[in-house]
Scaffold this motif. Sequence first.
Motif, short mmCIF file in Angstrom:
data_model
loop_
_atom_site.label_atom_id
_atom_site.label_comp_id
_atom_site.label_asym_id
_atom_site.label_seq_id
_atom_site.Cartn_x
_atom_site.Cartn_y
_atom_site.Cartn_z
N THR A 7 0.87 -1.17 0.00
CA THR A 7 0.00 0.00 0.00
C THR A 7 0.91 1.22 0.00
N THR A 56 0.50 7.14 2.47
CA THR A 56 -0.85 7.45 2.93
C THR A 56 -1.75 6.53 2.11
N PRO A 57 -2.19 5.42 2.67
CA PRO A 57 -2.90 4.42 1.86
C PRO A 57 -4.12 5.02 1.17
N PHE A 58 -4.38 4.60 -0.05
CA PHE A 58 -5.58 5.05 -0.75
C PHE A 58 -6.81 4.67 0.08
N LEU A 59 -6.81 3.44 0.57
CA LEU A 59 -7.86 2.99 1.47
C LEU A 59 -7.23 2.57 2.78
N SER A 74 -9.79 -4.34 -1.98
CA SER A 74 -8.37 -4.42 -2.29
C SER A 74 -7.78 -3.10 -1.80
N TRP A 113 -7.03 -0.76 -3.41
CA TRP A 113 -7.35 0.29 -4.37
C TRP A 113 -8.81 0.32 -4.79
N SER A 114 -9.64 -0.49 -4.18
CA SER A 114 -11.05 -0.51 -4.57
C SER A 114 -11.86 -1.20 -3.48
N PHE A 115 -13.11 -0.81 -3.35
CA PHE A 115 -13.98 -1.61 -2.50
C PHE A 115 -15.41 -1.49 -2.98
#
Lengths: 347, 347, 347, 347
Positions: free
Chosen positions: C308, C311-314, C337, C339-341
């Motif tokens: 990741t 600063t994690p995307f999620l 993931s 990068w998506s949820f």
Amino acid sequence: MKFTASPRAFLVLATSFVLLSSSFSVASLGTTMASKQSCSPAGACSSDANNPSVGELMKQSSESIVSMLGGIYEHSVWVAETFVQQQQGTFEDITTVSDLAAKLKEVVDSASQEQKLALLQAHPDLCEKVEKMKELTVESQQEQSKAGLQSMEGEELANFKAMNAAYKEKFGFPFILAVRNASKNTVLSALKGRLPNPKDQEFVTAMQQVHKIAWMRLLSKLNTDDAKGFLTCHVLDTANGIPAANMKIVLTRLSPEENAGVIGEFVTNEDGRLEGGPALKGGKEFTVGTYEWTFYAGDYFASKGTFTSGTPFLDVIPLRFGIDNPDDHYHVPLLVSPWSFSTYRGS
Amino acid sequence: MKFTASPRAFLVLATSFVLLSSSFSVASLGTTMASKQSCSPAGACSSDANNPSVGELMKQSSESIVSMLGGIYEHSVWVAETFVQQQQGTFEDITTVSDLAAKLKEVVDSASQEQKLALLQAHPDLCEKVEKMKELTVESQQEQSKAGLQSMEGEELANFKAMNAAYKEKFGFPFILAVRNASKNTVLSALKGRLPNPKDQEFVTAMQQVHKIAWMRLLSKLNTDDAKGFLTCHVLDTANGIPAANMKIVLTRLSPEENAGVIGEFVTNEDGRLEGGPALKGGKEFTVGTYEWTFYAGDYFASKGTFTSGTPFLDVIPLRFGIDNPDDHYHVPLLVSPWSFSTYRGS
Amino acid sequence: MKFTASPRAFLVLATSFVLLSSSFSVASLGTTMASKQSCSPAGACSSDANNPSVGELMKQSSESIVSMLGGIYEHSVWVAETFVQQQQGTFEDITTVSDLAAKLKEVVDSASQEQKLALLQAHPDLCEKVEKMKELTVESQQEQSKAGLQSMEGEELANFKAMNAAYKEKFGFPFILAVRNASKNTVLSALKGRLPNPKDQEFVTAMQQVHKIAWMRLLSKLNTDDAKGFLTCHVLDTANGIPAANMKIVLTRLSPEENAGVIGEFVTNEDGRLEGGPALKGGKEFTVGTYEWTFYAGDYFASKGTFTSGTPFLDVIPLRFGIDNPDDHYHVPLLVSPWSFSTYRGS
Amino acid sequence: MKFTASPRAFLVLATSFVLLSSSFSVASLGTTMASKQSCSPAGACSSDANNPSVGELMKQSSESIVSMLGGIYEHSVWVAETFVQQQQGTFEDITTVSDLAAKLKEVVDSASQEQKLALLQAHPDLCEKVEKMKELTVESQQEQSKAGLQSMEGEELANFKAMNAAYKEKFGFPFILAVRNASKNTVLSALKGRLPNPKDQEFVTAMQQVHKIAWMRLLSKLNTDDAKGFLTCHVLDTANGIPAANMKIVLTRLSPEENAGVIGEFVTNEDGRLEGGPALKGGKEFTVGTYEWTFYAGDYFASKGTFTSGTPFLDVIPLRFGIDNPDDHYHVPLLVSPWSFSTYRGS
């Protein structure tokens, strides 16, 4: 709300006529449609050159327009007549099939409840259709085996007849379902599902089916070679949070059958989009019908070094979708990780 | 990390051997595999009865075990030998292919860097393979046309050779890619993508490929008729927020080819799941390979009265997926509205 | 179709009464509702003990039932009366709010068009409501600032009045919108969007709003402590194709406000589900209202070693959802993931 | 691979320093960071004006550059020195933080295994950090309560120490985890998860953490006011297959805390995108940190007439995401029906 349809599919999907059309016989429809397509090897094809485009039709006389559009709404030539009257000789604002469909729908929507009810009642009874189909030769029946309505027997047939009669009794008009190639299961489910509806709600549902049939008929009568629609794609790698670059994609047309085949092979660029713009563009390429993207996602992840299993969970991904409006933009993307994917109609 | 593979696909997908196997010739592999399947019309099939199951193999003598497993890791019989030594005659904890693969992987993972490097170096050079392929008859080449490695010529071939040489020079071992049926494009992309990797990272990536090859070879040597895996499905209607009840679904096996065909037809129950439990269950049904659900989503939405267009955007939805581990549960659901769908490997 | 509502939210969301209720004044509603909740620190709370449960109500005299349910459909006591008549003294099949709502809806659905029209016409005119609101004290207006209907002035107000009048003129009944806390923007959009509808379609839409209001009123009059609903969760890691084990999840109730707060902290088990079964179960815990899962996805991926960014995307993922039916199962999963949820109402 | 971080978050999230930084004390870091932000009410803010931009730094003397970048990789000034040497006085190709991070990473990637091992070994031992934290005042401990490492006692602490020692013993370097605000649970999970890794794989994983720390430190030392990144949005209505027009969206910055607050309110246009282009654009607006979209989806569906429940399953939808690279385009869309939604990092 949007309206659409693939007139070119009529021949192949002949059983649908049962549900869609009461004024055409199978034979005449088949004969007519068989000569409608003229396609190049590259996938471009003209819709029937004998049909006018929307623009050409709108320049014809009021009589011609009414004659052409009179059958769009079942036995209800008044729809076309009212439309022509309301336009008062000015048709310049109507340039696409959607424009025309919207105008005709407006006429129906503004009609009185009595007129609408008459329109619904003008539709043929499904049960009688089934009876006629049972009288067809075995060969014809086989062609229509998908729908399988005529294959109903015994208790199933009795049940169908009973529900069909109850429907007509309760609502005062025949059951209408605008689904091409609807299977026996679909028809029975829909009938069973809609029977308990309140009257006012079912009236609206039936009208919606009628508008959908009108759209499909409209498309079958017009040449859409000058339509403006196009098809685009985008692939995003949701495992890595980046556009999926350098992925192979194949586009295939599945229907109408006489124009089926591989259309082209593409490779995504750095932004995950197709190099060279839309995959299909304009009325001769972007024809109403069923299509399939084939994404080589397994190869892509292998080349990225993303871990996948021996027999990858996702490898070659077929993505089937329909194009219904020749003037629209269809954006059909893929969001994909080695373990999940999704798609949607985008914009 | 999970490991998997479809040994039964070897014959059909023969070109993959280039990348997967150095110790077998095409011919012998083909001959061997051709007789491996014995399938009933209903879709159940036994894997090669001459192969032992994991349980049976674990009861054999140490010599037999080593003899059977010696070739799993390329020219590295020491892996099997060390495994046997470490078990000290007790193999009861090993009941599935995954168990066995994990044990062998552990041996490799615990080996010294020198041993691992030797293992990587024991793999054949891809470039030499390509040269040999070019010497094959035209017929054989056509069979292998998918990979297309042998079709490289001129600048492309020169470029491939240069990258391959640079890879070996930089990392000290040949380029290894564990992808069945990898196309020319995939191989070149992977080579190009991995060449800039730091040495330590590429070492790990190459080892991962080696473990994947080991998994695939292991599956090809064992009978998995007693495996415990199963396949389930679930369909949710995201337009209406409910399980999609009464939707028709067909399950088809696409590979291995000798066992391909429609497996069964299902209808979802009130909870959107398959009536009667798993679609496939146990090693004779739930075989490693490629499968496809076909969801009749258009019919479903039509019967629910949910608005769809004339040619529905989503109608018949194929959903292709691979099964790689005969002992796992694969849950492959569909979330669907008339305008979007998604799937994932669930649990 | 499903019906639901959070009676307990009435006090907090007082402006909604404009749209939902004509027979109660703000003051009396506020006073009544203020004492409705009795909650334990652990998050369980009883709905108003003075209210009967569905079961208790169904055992009361016909007069009591009619008296209780007479106001559910606006000024249309005949709905309750007809319901009681049709049941002929037997109410045993009615055990949940859904059962009761369905029965009342059936009465309305089966009524004549004239009766339905009268029901629609019995609803108050939104414009008059707005006028009254403008006469309220500044303090009261501020409380209702979210809806902001009373803040309309000048051209905007004129436009609203014109559309409202045109609606009534065209359809013959006042504009009805069953949305709590509807903002000015929502009301204007809905009015603008529905004004062009065909009459028959708008009639159905308005009836749907009326049924939704009935559902909300029904919930506010009944004690649902014995309801059977429950809330479950499931987290799948779509980057790795496995259940997300050992992920921390917090569940918070956001409304009704008097019962808001953190309910509990959970950790997913090996299958990605909550240890210990449902997060909420039964009418005292599983109350109608708004909730939020907080998923610690960043921590999970960090502990798995999945890459990741800094600063994690999620990272911390809030997932807000409403519970509307105290007897239903709500399955609210997360597919994620780095990068998506995605989420959906599952089953 | 991408690298990112929010230097401005250091003060607020001070416990993270345990894992991220060994050369700064809490106090000095706090003091330094406290004055770093200067923000306008509209949400724009300059990063520390005393810091040079990448372009400015690249114009400084080699000594200055090395002095500035010497601490980016823990106690390994040779990385900065080698970088400067290799550039041979030409730094024009380095215009963004990503460019600079990539160059430094390249130096490390190309170093010998011995140098890399030394770099890993230069990192502080987590256990010693925890001991020091336990000596801090109660107040300081409370500030650091999120991580909770210092709150470990008894068996848990013993277990942590044992795993930490085993890790160092097995791999020959301390456990490194680049996660800000990592909770006790995350640290323990990661340690437990990585302990069984093969040596070569864990070496690569640890190096990845080191590069991530380097990225975060780099960001904290540079002024990124001239960065080129921007944020866009897109909302698609997957229940109706159209862009979600006229939906209200609010954008809020959640961290860094000193710059937190509502940034702006938007309304989607006919294509479902934000009117007026990117929501944030350029280094002063588009700052590294955590953000949240708030989508008013319930209002949107109400105004469309799409059926939703009384307490809608989805109404106000918060969507939290991190921005890590000030020069990238972040596209953060919403796909939404009344019963499901998804998002992803798009492009």
